[in-house]
Each structure stands twice: as C-alpha cells, then as structure tokens.
Motif scaffolding. Structure first.
Motif, PDB file in Angstrom:
ATOM      1  N   ARG A 194       9.319   3.329  22.003  1.00 43.53           N
ATOM      2  CA  ARG A 194       8.986   2.167  22.835  1.00 43.53           C
ATOM      3  C   ARG A 194       9.571   2.305  24.233  1.00 43.53           C
ATOM      4  N   MET A 195      10.818   2.696  24.319  1.00 45.72           N
ATOM      5  CA  MET A 195      11.483   2.826  25.614  1.00 45.72           C
ATOM      6  C   MET A 195      10.884   3.943  26.456  1.00 45.72           C
ATOM      7  N   ALA A 196      10.282   4.930  25.788  1.00 51.82           N
ATOM      8  CA  ALA A 196       9.632   6.031  26.495  1.00 51.82           C
ATOM      9  C   ALA A 196       8.164   5.714  26.794  1.00 51.82           C
ATOM     10  N   HIS A 197       7.754   4.440  26.559  1.00 50.86           N
ATOM     11  CA  HIS A 197       6.367   3.990  26.747  1.00 50.86           C
ATOM     12  C   HIS A 197       5.403   4.764  25.853  1.00 50.86           C
ATOM     13  N   ASN A 198       5.912   5.171  24.688  1.00 49.84           N
ATOM     14  CA  ASN A 198       5.140   5.973  23.754  1.00 49.84           C
ATOM     15  C   ASN A 198       5.028   5.227  22.423  1.00 49.84           C
ATOM     16  N   SER A 199       4.610   5.912  21.381  1.00 46.94           N
ATOM     17  CA  SER A 199       4.493   5.306  20.057  1.00 46.94           C
ATOM     18  C   SER A 199       4.804   6.352  19.001  1.00 46.94           C
ATOM     19  N   ILE A 200       4.922   5.913  17.759  1.00 56.47           N
ATOM     20  CA  ILE A 200       5.270   6.810  16.653  1.00 56.47           C
ATOM     21  C   ILE A 200       4.482   6.420  15.404  1.00 56.47           C
ATOM     22  N   GLY A 201       4.165   7.402  14.573  1.00 54.57           N
ATOM     23  CA  GLY A 201       3.431   7.150  13.333  1.00 54.57           C
ATOM     24  C   GLY A 201       4.362   6.823  12.179  1.00 54.57           C
ATOM     25  N   GLY A 202       3.773   6.484  11.047  1.00 54.56           N
ATOM     26  CA  GLY A 202       4.585   6.141   9.879  1.00 54.56           C
ATOM     27  C   GLY A 202       3.759   6.098   8.612  1.00 54.56           C
ATOM     28  N   VAL A 203       4.455   5.966   7.488  1.00 52.63           N
ATOM     29  CA  VAL A 203       3.810   5.938   6.176  1.00 52.63           C
ATOM     30  C   VAL A 203       4.224   4.677   5.422  1.00 52.63           C
ATOM     31  N   ALA A 204       3.254   3.983   4.868  1.00 54.36           N
ATOM     32  CA  ALA A 204       3.510   2.818   4.027  1.00 54.36           C
ATOM     33  C   ALA A 204       3.365   3.214   2.562  1.00 54.36           C
ATOM     34  N   LEU A 205       4.221   2.690   1.724  1.00 55.95           N
ATOM     35  CA  LEU A 205       4.123   2.896   0.277  1.00 55.95           C
ATOM     36  C   LEU A 205       3.805   1.556  -0.365  1.00 55.95           C
ATOM     37  N   ILE A 206       2.697   1.516  -1.102  1.00 55.15           N
ATOM     38  CA  ILE A 206       2.221   0.273  -1.720  1.00 55.15           C
ATOM     39  C   ILE A 206       2.215   0.443  -3.237  1.00 55.15           C
ATOM     40  N   LYS A 207       2.620  -0.608  -3.919  1.00 50.28           N
ATOM     41  CA  LYS A 207       2.742  -0.554  -5.386  1.00 50.28           C
ATOM     42  C   LYS A 207       2.089  -1.767  -6.027  1.00 50.28           C
ATOM     43  N   ALA A 208       1.428  -1.538  -7.155  1.00 53.32           N
ATOM     44  CA  ALA A 208       0.932  -2.637  -7.991  1.00 53.32           C
ATOM     45  C   ALA A 208       1.574  -2.495  -9.359  1.00 53.32           C
ATOM     46  N   ARG A 209       2.122  -3.581  -9.853  1.00 50.52           N
ATOM     47  CA  ARG A 209       2.785  -3.548 -11.156  1.00 50.52           C
ATOM     48  C   ARG A 209       2.390  -4.776 -11.958  1.00 50.52           C
ATOM     49  N   GLY A 210       2.618  -4.708 -13.267  1.00 51.97           N
ATOM     50  CA  GLY A 210       2.367  -5.846 -14.127  1.00 51.97           C
ATOM     51  C   GLY A 210       3.645  -6.602 -14.390  1.00 51.97           C
ATOM     52  N   LEU A 211       3.553  -7.910 -14.478  1.00 50.69           N
ATOM     53  CA  LEU A 211       4.743  -8.712 -14.766  1.00 50.69           C
ATOM     54  C   LEU A 211       5.322  -8.369 -16.134  1.00 50.69           C
ATOM     55  N   ASP A 212       4.453  -7.929 -17.055  1.00 52.32           N
ATOM     56  CA  ASP A 212       4.921  -7.517 -18.377  1.00 52.32           C
ATOM     57  C   ASP A 212       5.140  -6.006 -18.410  1.00 52.32           C
ATOM     58  N   GLU A 213       5.306  -5.428 -17.202  1.00 51.27           N
ATOM     59  CA  GLU A 213       5.587  -4.001 -16.993  1.00 51.27           C
ATOM     60  C   GLU A 213       4.354  -3.120 -17.112  1.00 51.27           C
ATOM     61  N   LYS A 214       3.196  -3.698 -17.403  1.00 52.84           N
ATOM     62  CA  LYS A 214       1.992  -2.867 -17.489  1.00 52.84           C
ATOM     63  C   LYS A 214       0.829  -3.498 -16.738  1.00 52.84           C
ATOM     64  N   ILE A 215       0.078  -2.633 -16.042  1.00 47.31           N
ATOM     65  CA  ILE A 215      -1.182  -3.036 -15.416  1.00 47.31           C
ATOM     66  C   ILE A 215      -2.250  -3.033 -16.514  1.00 47.31           C
ATOM     67  N   PRO A 216      -3.210  -3.974 -16.509  1.00 44.89           N
ATOM     68  CA  PRO A 216      -4.301  -3.897 -17.484  1.00 44.89           C
ATOM     69  C   PRO A 216      -4.997  -2.532 -17.435  1.00 44.89           C
ATOM     70  N   ILE A 217      -5.197  -1.927 -18.582  1.00 45.15           N
ATOM     71  CA  ILE A 217      -5.812  -0.599 -18.654  1.00 45.15           C
ATOM     72  C   ILE A 217      -7.322  -0.715 -18.494  1.00 45.15           C
ATOM     73  N   GLY A 218      -7.920   0.213 -17.730  1.00 47.15           N
ATOM     74  CA  GLY A 218      -9.372   0.292 -17.630  1.00 47.15           C
ATOM     75  C   GLY A 218      -9.976  -0.305 -16.381  1.00 47.15           C
ATOM     76  N   LEU A 219      -9.159  -0.727 -15.415  1.00 45.52           N
ATOM     77  CA  LEU A 219      -9.725  -1.244 -14.165  1.00 45.52           C
ATOM     78  C   LEU A 219     -10.292  -0.087 -13.356  1.00 45.52           C
ATOM     79  N   GLY A 220     -11.533  -0.228 -12.898  1.00 46.19           N
ATOM     80  CA  GLY A 220     -12.227   0.841 -12.197  1.00 46.19           C
ATOM     81  C   GLY A 220     -13.610   1.020 -12.796  1.00 46.19           C
ATOM     82  N   GLU A 221     -14.552   1.546 -12.018  1.00 48.46           N
ATOM     83  CA  GLU A 221     -15.937   1.675 -12.457  1.00 48.46           C
ATOM     84  C   GLU A 221     -16.436   3.100 -12.226  1.00 48.46           C
ATOM     85  N   PRO A 222     -16.216   3.994 -13.205  1.00 52.03           N
ATOM     86  CA  PRO A 222     -16.717   5.365 -13.035  1.00 52.03           C
ATOM     87  C   PRO A 222     -18.227   5.387 -13.174  1.00 52.03           C
ATOM     88  N   LEU A 223     -18.924   6.361 -12.584  1.00 50.16           N
ATOM     89  CA  LEU A 223     -18.287   7.461 -11.881  1.00 50.16           C
ATOM     90  C   LEU A 223     -18.178   7.226 -10.368  1.00 50.16           C
TER      91      LEU A 223
END
Length: 361
Positions: A194-223
């Motif tokens: 910012r002070m150099a009037h420039n910018s910088i990149g970055g990485v976000a980490l996103i998580k989905a979890r189940g309250l009972d420790e498990k995500i419902p199995i089978g979400l998604g529509e193959p193929l």
C-alpha cells in the motif's frame, strides 16, 4: 450470464457507480426463517473502509428486502434485495474514461460490448459481490437447517503462508488471517504494498463442515454438474480469482496413489486429501477449497497502455482501492461455497424414489 445456480438461483444487476445494485433469489423454500440481522452482519464483514487493509470507500451497504419475505419467513416467492450506492466518486475516473487500465476488464468488456463504462469498472467491478454475500447469507440459513456451516479466512498473503489454521481466530482478525502467528507479517506485507502504491495477491481457504461432524453424503450432480466443478466455476467467476484447489489440489499431481487415497475404516475416512469430494459428490468429510487471488489491478503507479483510439498513453489512477483483494474476497468465497451447497442440497431431493415417498406419502 447474470444468473447463478439451478434450483437455488441468484440473478444480480447493477454497476459500481450506478444508483444501486440488487438481486433476485429464486428457489428458496417457503417457511425458512429470514434473519435480517444476520444478512447485515455478513455484508458488514465484506464492507470496505474499516481499516487500512481495505479500500477507503465507505458504503452503508444497507440491504433492503423488497419481496419474498413476510413476517420474517420466506413465502416461496422470489426474494428481491437491493443495496443503494451512496458513496460514489465517479469524478475520480474522468482522467481514464478513454484509457484501458492494465490488469482490468476494461479492454475485454469494451471489445465485447463496444461501451466504455469507466466509473469504477461498471458491471465488472467487485462492488457486485455485495449481492453474493447477501444471497449467500440466505443460503447459509438454509444450510443450517441440515447442519452445514461454511467458514473461511486468509491462508496466505504473498509468500507469507499460514502454518496453523484456526477458523475461529480468523473471525477476530482484521484481515481474516487463519494463523495468529503469521497475521502481523501478512499485515506488514499488505502495508508495504500500500505504501509503495502497489498491491499484493493472496489465498483464501474456505471450509464447509457439518454440525454433527459430517457433511451430507452425495451432494453434487454427475457427470456434468459435479460438486467440485460447480465450486470451481463459482469461485473462478469472482473478480480477481485466478486459480482454485479442492483438497490437496496441485499436490495431488506430485504424489503416488498410495499417498493420495483416503483410506476408510469403521470410524470413517482416515485422511482428507480429496477435500471432501469423490466422483463429484460430497463424501461426508469436511470440504476444503483454496482460492487464489491476483494482486489488485488498481495500483497508483504509472503504467503503459492504450486508449480507445489505439494511441499509446500512460495510465495514472486515482480513486479508492484495496491493497489486497484477497482479504475481503475471502468473505465472498465463503458465501459462494454456501450458495453452491444450497443449490446442490435442493437438487439432491430427487435423487432417490424414497425422497418422493417421504414428501407425497
């Protein structure tokens, strides 16, 4: 295309410096409790102007619900929401109204549509992402009904990479850092840019979890509408995103199958290299997604470019811009994961005949 999703559908409208931005959410089941305070809290997390690590542009970002909600409950009708733009400074862009800004969508939008909306990027501006967060808040309400929680934060800024990941800590961090031991170094790097009037990149980490420790199995529509494919598509559709990883991502191409496979015993999966997705379907494990943001293209350094007449000119920007779009972008990615999962949740209702028996018995 301005519409996202198949069953849980979000269509957005508006430009960065227009009167307002808005969206229509279609497919929200009737009877869902709509928490307006929660929507405001989610939008506020993304809001700029709160510290030196984001754009100085301060918008109230008040979300007004126009339709589809009665007595605090969804009616089954489309939910309309609008956010007014109250702090636009279009004059900041007068000097570049005929200039293509390096790293921006000005060049491609102009050649596709033949119109130059130079006011903060117009439709290509990340301002539109407010609506992804507002609609994502409603998606989170729906997911909570089945015990799914989405959370996220900053995994790295430039080369400063988290060694520990704490999603609870990220909620109190000014830059949503996931590692309390790396946060100050990440902040320092943003400040340096910012002070150099420039910018910088970055990485976000996103998580989905189940309250009972498990995500419902089978979400998604193959193929052709796999969960990982839909997640990658949603993330890559966000301004500034250049790469997406599910689970181990790139590392999967560097190891043996014996190292990459997630073995199973009676307690469940013994590892999670897959990031919670197998064959395009959720496997019950936590879903992990890394989203890679390029440096903000709006920098205050002189850069060579062309104008709309093909003349070589120098671009010198004014205005208010984020020194690192990954910071606020991490909040948007969290919302996008919620939107994808909400859509898949509804799509999955017709996967088994017993689902029909349950509803129409």
């Amino acid at each position: 295309m301005n519409t996202f999703g198949q069953r849980f559908r979000v269509s957005t409208f508006g430009e960065s410096h227009g009167e307002a931005i808005g969206c229509i959410i279609d497919g929200v089941p009737a009877g869902l409790k709509i928490d307006k305070v929660f929507i405001s809290q989610e939008v506020d997390r993304r809001k700029g102007g709160k510290n030196r690590y984001s754009t100085p542009r301060k918008e109230s970002d008040e979300v007004e619900i126009l339709s589809g909600v009665f007595g605090g409950i969804s009616t089954g009708a489309p939910i309309g929401m609008i956010v007014k733009n109250n702090n636009t400074k279009s004059a900041d862009y007068e000097n570049i109204k005929s200039i293509f800004r390096p790293g921006h969508a000005d060049w491609t939008y102009y050649h596709k549509y033949g119109v130059r909306d130079y006011r903060g990027g117009g439709r290509s501006s990340a301002r539109e992402s407010v609506l992804r967060v507002a609609s994502g808040a409603i998606a989170k309400m729906l997911l909570k009904e089945v015990g799914i929680i989405c959370e996220g934060g900053i995994y790295s800024i430039g080369t400063i990479v988290s060694e520990e990941v704490d999603f609870e800590y990220s909620k109190q961090s000014e830059i949503f850092s996931l590692d309390k031991n790396k946060e100050e170094a990440q902040k320092t790097l943003i400040d340096k840019a910012r002070m150099a009037h420039n910018s910088i990149g970055g990485v976000a980490l996103i998580k989905a979890r189940g309250l009972d420790e498990k995500i419902p199995i089978g979400l998604g529509e193959p193929l052709y509408h796999k969960l990982d494919g839909a997640i990658a598509s949603a993330m890559m559709g966000l301004n500034g995103v250049k790469a997406v990883e599910i689970g181990d991502g790139l590392r999967s191409a560097e190891v043996f199958g014996s190292e990459n496979n997630d073995c199973i015993d009676s307690s469940g999966f013994l590892s999670n290299h897959s990031g919670g997705i197998l064959g395009g379907l959720s496997n019950g494990s936590d879903i992990f997604v890394k989203v890679y943001f390029k440096p903000t293209p709006s920098i205050f350094l002189a850069q060579k470019t062309l104008d709309t007449n093909g003349n070589e000119v120098v671009c010198e920007l004014r205005g208010r811009h984020d020194p690192c779009i990954a910071v606020r972008g991490s909040v948007v990615c969290e919302s996008l994961l919620a939107l994808v999962l909400a859509d898949m949740l509804l799509l999955n209702l017709g996967s088994k005949i017993e689902h029909l028996h349950t509803i129409y018995k």
